[in-house]
Design an enzyme around this catalytic site. Sequence first.
Site: not given
Ligand code: GLY
Ligand code: MN
Ligand code: MN
Length: 431
Positions: A265, A276, A357, A361, A401
């Site tokens: 990440d 991100d 999670h 976001h 991601e």
């Molecule tokens: N790198 C922080 C997240 O993925 O939210």
């Molecule tokens: Mn991330």
């Molecule tokens: Mn993130």
Amino acid sequence: MKYTPISNELFTRNRRRLADLLKPKSIVVLNANDIMPTNADGTMGFRQNNDLFYLSGVDQEETILVLFPDHPDEKFREVLFLRETSELIEIWEGHKLTKDEAEQTSGISKKSIFWTHEYERVFIQMVFEAEHIYLNTNEHTRNSSEVETRDARTIRQFKDRYPLHRYERLAPLMHYLRAIKQPEEIDLLKEAVRITEDGFRRLLKVVKPGVWEYEIEAELLHEFVCQRSRGFAYEPIIASGANACVLHYLQNNKQCRDGEVILLDVAAEYANYNADLTRSIPVNGRFTERQKAVYQAVLHVMKEAKKLLVPGNLWDDYHKEVGKIMESQLIGLGLLDKEKVANQDPDNPLYRKYFMHGTSHFLGLDVHDVGNKYRKFEAGMVFTCEPGIYIREEGLGIRLENNILITETGNIDLMESIPVEIEEIEDLMNR
Ligand code: GLY
Ligand code: MN
Ligand code: MN
């Protein structure tokens, strides 16, 4: 700053957009962030207050921005206070912004730029024309800091000094504005993504059995800083094997072993804007069949979730829908039982054991950017899309991601060109 200058049209437009949201006879005060101490005479690196940056482009400590759009005297409608340099500062710290440079950066007229030691004298000429004073606070729902910020001190001092004005919260207005990215901001985010992609492609050549997690971190940092980034957008997570099941693993101090998957990440910032990215890759360049199955499940959830990041959808509905998609993938992997899922407590769904999670976001000047979860998705919003499956009993964690820009007709994946398909990753690692 390492980044190349940004057009001041962005900051001028942002101030105009904020002015449209204010009550008549309002004054707005924004402060630079404090420089945080460490030990002895040490300090952390300076990081500008994002709202001040958003409205001025000024990336220097001890800056104050005061806005009063309907002040009778034009000179007092947008006022900037800067730290005045001296011979001592020039010798120890180097260059500080001149008024000409600050005008060029912010689009605020030089006539309205003062030094901070003039603040009291100038501000007193403004404040008594105002009915409302908008002050800033950190209203991020996940903010949990115990440190008193400059904004918090300002609120105390103002209420003491000007007790009969009406006080207003600036944060909701800033969240409203910053949720919709301007074209220049999208370009800056794309640059952060581009640098991130270069870092990721570079690390694919470095990862092999025996490499240390911190060696991968160093490769990335080298790539990022060489491309005018300040560095990582957030503390990088470089988690091999079972470490991938620790969601905020930051140690990055383990040797990567043959047969493990490594979760990365890792992303660059550029001009205060953040990418991100998460990828999960096999240490030896080939996934096992089980790893492939879990990977494909996560990739499927990401592809389906992306289809829901379109105008008009709501945050909670989106997350509920993604939960259902994940549920069926976990049943397919033999991790959840179909009947137990049918009878589960809807407030505590079973998939949470393996996917604990959120899926998305807001992303921008903050990695977990400001925005309101009760506002429908709109063109110009940028979200992450980051499903993951973490199987502690197998020492396997996979997350993917990407960063998604919502458009009028759907969305654009800003990370489209960053390898994510199994074949492409394996191919690149085995060249
Ligand atoms: N790198 C922080 C997240 O993925 O939210
Ligand atoms: Mn991330
Ligand atoms: Mn993130």
